[in-house]
Design a protein around this motif. Structure first.
Motif, short mmCIF file in Angstrom:
data_model
loop_
_atom_site.label_atom_id
_atom_site.label_comp_id
_atom_site.label_asym_id
_atom_site.label_seq_id
_atom_site.Cartn_x
_atom_site.Cartn_y
_atom_site.Cartn_z
N GLN A 211 122.53 31.41 17.60
CA GLN A 211 123.49 32.50 17.66
C GLN A 211 122.98 33.58 18.61
N VAL A 212 123.88 34.08 19.45
CA VAL A 212 123.52 35.11 20.42
C VAL A 212 123.06 36.36 19.70
N GLN A 213 121.98 36.95 20.23
CA GLN A 213 121.50 38.21 19.68
C GLN A 213 121.40 39.25 20.78
N LEU A 214 121.89 40.43 20.51
CA LEU A 214 121.74 41.59 21.38
C LEU A 214 121.13 42.69 20.52
N VAL A 215 119.97 43.18 20.93
CA VAL A 215 119.25 44.17 20.13
C VAL A 215 118.99 45.41 20.97
N GLU A 216 119.63 46.50 20.58
CA GLU A 216 119.47 47.77 21.30
C GLU A 216 118.25 48.53 20.77
N ALA B 75 126.51 59.74 19.83
CA ALA B 75 127.29 58.58 19.39
C ALA B 75 126.34 57.44 19.06
N VAL B 76 126.90 56.41 18.48
CA VAL B 76 126.18 55.14 18.38
C VAL B 76 126.51 54.36 19.65
N TYR B 77 125.47 53.88 20.31
CA TYR B 77 125.63 53.15 21.57
C TYR B 77 125.42 51.66 21.32
N TYR B 78 126.36 50.88 21.83
CA TYR B 78 126.36 49.44 21.64
C TYR B 78 126.27 48.74 22.99
N CYS B 79 125.50 47.67 23.06
CA CYS B 79 125.59 46.83 24.24
C CYS B 79 126.48 45.63 23.92
N ALA B 80 127.10 45.11 24.94
CA ALA B 80 128.06 44.02 24.78
C ALA B 80 127.95 43.06 25.95
N ALA B 81 128.27 41.81 25.69
CA ALA B 81 128.18 40.76 26.70
C ALA B 81 129.50 40.02 26.82
N GLU B 82 129.90 39.76 28.05
CA GLU B 82 131.14 39.03 28.32
C GLU B 82 130.86 37.91 29.30
N ARG B 83 131.28 36.70 28.92
CA ARG B 83 131.19 35.58 29.85
C ARG B 83 132.22 35.84 30.96
N ALA B 84 131.76 36.09 32.19
CA ALA B 84 132.67 36.60 33.21
C ALA B 84 132.37 36.00 34.56
N SER B 85 133.28 36.17 35.48
CA SER B 85 133.05 35.80 36.86
C SER B 85 132.01 36.73 37.48
N TRP B 86 131.52 36.36 38.62
CA TRP B 86 130.31 36.97 39.18
C TRP B 86 130.41 38.49 39.33
N SER C 100 137.04 46.66 25.59
CA SER C 100 136.08 46.13 24.63
C SER C 100 136.51 44.77 24.07
N ASN C 101 137.82 44.51 24.06
CA ASN C 101 138.30 43.24 23.53
C ASN C 101 137.90 42.04 24.39
N LYS C 102 137.48 42.31 25.62
CA LYS C 102 137.07 41.23 26.53
C LYS C 102 135.66 40.74 26.24
N TYR C 103 134.91 41.49 25.46
CA TYR C 103 133.49 41.19 25.26
C TYR C 103 133.30 40.25 24.08
N ASP C 104 132.40 39.30 24.29
CA ASP C 104 132.21 38.22 23.32
C ASP C 104 131.14 38.51 22.28
N HIS C 105 130.14 39.28 22.67
CA HIS C 105 129.00 39.50 21.78
C HIS C 105 128.61 40.97 21.78
N TRP C 106 128.18 41.43 20.62
CA TRP C 106 127.84 42.84 20.45
C TRP C 106 126.52 43.00 19.73
N GLY C 107 125.81 44.07 20.09
CA GLY C 107 124.63 44.45 19.34
C GLY C 107 124.98 45.28 18.13
N GLN C 108 123.96 45.68 17.40
CA GLN C 108 124.18 46.42 16.16
C GLN C 108 124.29 47.93 16.41
N GLY C 109 123.90 48.37 17.58
CA GLY C 109 124.02 49.77 17.94
C GLY C 109 122.74 50.56 17.74
#
Length: 126
Positions: free
Chosen positions: A1-6, A92-103, A110-119
């Protein structure tokens, strides 16, 4: 499972600086556009900044242009946000997000992003 940790959030006085990091794992980092969003108490989540897969394209919200700088290190699977001249309204709470995207794509939605960190919490005192 993808993990994003801020990390890197905290309490800072107005005019100060912080550097946020987002460590990604269990994904091919260079296949993803990355972004920072934030959500203040009682408000909707908003786009702060984004960077394309190779780092060649960046986007910023008008409210942070000239103060924040986004970058990424694909060799380290890490996303950064350097925040200077911080203001109380950046709290604020800051979140990182990842989107499988073109180059070169960087999405604001935000709805375009596939994965999110916990903030990570950023608090700027006046």
């Amino acid at each position: 499972q993808v993990q994003l940790v801020e990390s890197g959030g905290g309490l800072v006085q107005a005019g100060g600086s912080l550097r946020l990091s987002c460590a990604a794992s269990r994904l091919t980092f260079s296949n993803y556009a990355m972004a920072w969003f934030r959500q203040a108490s009682g408000k909707e989540r908003e786009f702060v900044s984004g960077v394309s897969r190779g780092g060649g394209s960046t986007r910023y919200a008008d409210s942070v242009k000239g103060r924040f700088t986004i970058s990424r290190d694909n060799a380290k699977n890490t996303l950064y946000l350097q925040m200077n001249s911080l203001k109380p309204e950046d709290t604020a709470v800051y979140y990182c997000a990842a989107e499988r995207a073109s180059w070169y794509i960087v999405e604001y939605d935000s709805n375009k992003y596939d994965h999110w960190g916990q903030g990570t919490q950023v608090t700027v005192s006046s």
